[in-house]
Design an enzyme around this catalytic site. Structure first.
Site, short mmCIF file in Angstrom:
data_model
loop_
_atom_site.label_atom_id
_atom_site.label_comp_id
_atom_site.label_asym_id
_atom_site.label_seq_id
_atom_site.Cartn_x
_atom_site.Cartn_y
_atom_site.Cartn_z
N HIS A 26 -0.60 1.46 -12.89
CA HIS A 26 0.10 0.28 -13.41
C HIS A 26 1.56 0.64 -13.67
O HIS A 26 1.84 1.72 -14.21
CB HIS A 26 -0.58 -0.20 -14.70
CG HIS A 26 0.04 -1.44 -15.24
ND1 HIS A 26 -0.09 -2.67 -14.63
CD2 HIS A 26 0.85 -1.64 -16.32
CE1 HIS A 26 0.59 -3.58 -15.30
NE2 HIS A 26 1.16 -2.98 -16.33
N GLU B 246 5.48 6.59 -9.33
CA GLU B 246 4.05 6.30 -9.06
C GLU B 246 3.54 7.18 -7.92
O GLU B 246 2.43 7.70 -7.97
CB GLU B 246 3.88 4.82 -8.69
CG GLU B 246 4.15 3.86 -9.82
CD GLU B 246 3.87 2.41 -9.43
OE1 GLU B 246 2.84 2.15 -8.79
OE2 GLU B 246 4.70 1.55 -9.75
N SER C 294 1.59 4.37 -15.37
CA SER C 294 0.41 4.94 -16.01
C SER C 294 -0.76 4.91 -15.04
O SER C 294 -0.93 3.94 -14.29
CB SER C 294 -0.01 4.09 -17.24
OG SER C 294 1.07 3.90 -18.12
N ASP D 30 -5.48 -4.13 -17.21
CA ASP D 30 -4.73 -2.88 -17.22
C ASP D 30 -5.07 -2.07 -18.48
O ASP D 30 -4.19 -1.51 -19.15
CB ASP D 30 -3.21 -3.15 -17.12
CG ASP D 30 -2.87 -3.86 -15.82
OD1 ASP D 30 -3.38 -3.46 -14.77
OD2 ASP D 30 -2.10 -4.85 -15.87
N ASN E 48 -6.87 3.18 -11.93
CA ASN E 48 -5.86 2.17 -11.60
C ASN E 48 -4.48 2.73 -11.90
O ASN E 48 -4.32 3.53 -12.82
CB ASN E 48 -6.08 0.90 -12.43
CG ASN E 48 -5.06 -0.19 -12.11
OD1 ASN E 48 -4.75 -0.44 -10.94
ND2 ASN E 48 -4.52 -0.84 -13.14
N GLY F 30 0.79 -1.23 0.00
CA GLY F 30 0.00 0.00 0.00
C GLY F 30 0.82 1.28 0.00
O GLY F 30 0.39 2.29 0.55
N SER F 31 1.99 1.26 -0.66
CA SER F 31 2.77 2.51 -0.67
C SER F 31 2.07 3.57 -1.53
O SER F 31 2.12 4.77 -1.19
CB SER F 31 4.20 2.26 -1.14
OG SER F 31 4.24 1.91 -2.50
N ASN F 32 1.42 3.17 -2.60
CA ASN F 32 0.63 4.15 -3.36
C ASN F 32 -0.54 4.66 -2.54
O ASN F 32 -0.88 5.85 -2.58
CB ASN F 32 0.15 3.55 -4.68
CG ASN F 32 1.21 3.60 -5.75
OD1 ASN F 32 1.55 4.67 -6.25
ND2 ASN F 32 1.78 2.45 -6.08
N MET G 127 -4.59 -6.62 -6.69
CA MET G 127 -4.19 -7.63 -7.66
C MET G 127 -5.29 -8.66 -7.89
O MET G 127 -5.09 -9.87 -7.73
CB MET G 127 -2.88 -8.29 -7.22
CG MET G 127 -1.75 -7.29 -6.97
SD MET G 127 -1.46 -6.13 -8.33
CE MET G 127 -0.19 -7.01 -9.21
N ARG G 128 -6.46 -8.17 -8.25
CA ARG G 128 -7.57 -9.04 -8.61
C ARG G 128 -8.06 -8.61 -9.99
O ARG G 128 -8.19 -7.41 -10.26
CB ARG G 128 -8.77 -8.84 -7.66
CG ARG G 128 -8.57 -9.37 -6.29
CD ARG G 128 -8.59 -10.87 -6.20
NE ARG G 128 -9.88 -11.48 -6.54
CZ ARG G 128 -10.03 -12.78 -6.73
NH1 ARG G 128 -8.98 -13.60 -6.65
NH2 ARG G 128 -11.21 -13.30 -7.02
N ARG H 139 -16.32 -15.14 -8.22
CA ARG H 139 -15.84 -13.75 -8.36
C ARG H 139 -16.99 -12.76 -8.22
O ARG H 139 -16.85 -11.68 -7.64
CB ARG H 139 -15.18 -13.54 -9.72
CG ARG H 139 -13.83 -14.18 -9.82
CD ARG H 139 -13.18 -13.95 -11.18
NE ARG H 139 -11.87 -14.54 -11.17
CZ ARG H 139 -10.76 -13.91 -10.76
NH1 ARG H 139 -10.81 -12.67 -10.36
NH2 ARG H 139 -9.60 -14.53 -10.76
N LEU I 129 -10.93 -7.87 -12.30
CA LEU I 129 -12.31 -7.51 -12.02
C LEU I 129 -13.24 -8.10 -13.07
O LEU I 129 -12.86 -8.24 -14.24
CB LEU I 129 -12.47 -5.99 -12.00
CG LEU I 129 -11.63 -5.24 -10.97
CD1 LEU I 129 -11.93 -3.76 -11.02
CD2 LEU I 129 -11.86 -5.78 -9.56
#
Ligand code: GAR
Length: 203
Positions: free
Chosen positions: A116, A181, A143, A152, A114, A18-20, A97-98, A72, A100
């Site tokens: 990436h 990022e 991006s 992505d 998102n 979770g650094s972003n 990292m799922r 899902r 969707l």
């Protein structure tokens, strides 16, 4: 008394450190920020970012995909229920990292971002830095895009390039891209939310 300035209610979805997410929380704390982080949600109970968010006083939730087996749709329905409970207006995926399904993608069309770690459309998916090095690219980057149904994929909102050095490894390149990022995502999300607030005033 003047009304407090409206801010967009953002949920950040994570799966890892979770650094972003932390960079987005820092940005939301700055005076005049057009968004607030009202929820951090993870599909993994062990995601390190949950404790970071909790320590910052932000509501956290775990909707563990493992509890839903392979279903899902049911997992995403449970995620949606939590987003609704927090009156979320915009979703920021930050290392979530799922893959969707169309259910969440359509439900949040135009309101889900998102980040990436590549210069899309190059290298969607995993191992972006190793792939950029193997291709002999001169630069890499990150991006931010609106989420569409492909991996992505979706309209680009912003990109930031960094140079690739002769002695780079995937790890050293990842570090340089991650620093980019942390600058790009807060800036793009802030612009996005400012536009959204301006649009809602015009209506
Ligand atoms: C980031 O590099 C992000 O761009 C990437 O996962 C990392 C999460 O790091 N996301 C993707 O690869 C999505 N396809 P963080 O948890 O420290 O923010």
């Amino acid at each position: 008394m003047p009304e407090p300035r409206a801010r967009v209610r953002v949920a950040v979805l994570i799966s890892g450190s979770g650094s972003n997410m932390a960079a987005l929380i820092d940005a939301a704390d700055r005076p005049g920020a057009p968004f607030e982080v009202v929820l951090v949600l993870s599909n993994k109970a062990e995601a390190g970012g949950l404790a970071v968010a909790g320590a910052r006083g932000i509501a956290t939730a775990v909707v563990a995909h493992k509890a839903f087996g392979g279903d899902r749709a049911a997992h995403e329905q449970a995620v949606q229920t939590v987003l609704d409970a927090h009156a979320v207006q915009v979703v920021a995926l930050a290392g979530y990292m799922r893959l969707l399904t169309p259910f969440l993608v359509r439900r949040w069309a135009g309101r889900m971002l998102n980040i990436h770690p590549s210069l899309l459309p190059k290298y969607p998916g995993l191992d972006t830095h190793a792939r950029a090095l193997a291709a002999g690219d001169a630069e890499a980057g990150c991006s931010v895009h609106l989420v569409a149904e492909g991996i992505d994929d979706g309209p680009l909102l912003g990109q930031s390039a960094v140079p690739i050095m002769a002695d780079d490894t995937p790890a050293s390149l990842a570090q340089r891209v991650l620093a980019a990022e942390h600058r790009l995502y807060p800036a793009v999300l802030a612009d996005f939310c400012r536009d959204r607030l301006a649009g809602s005033q015009a209506r």
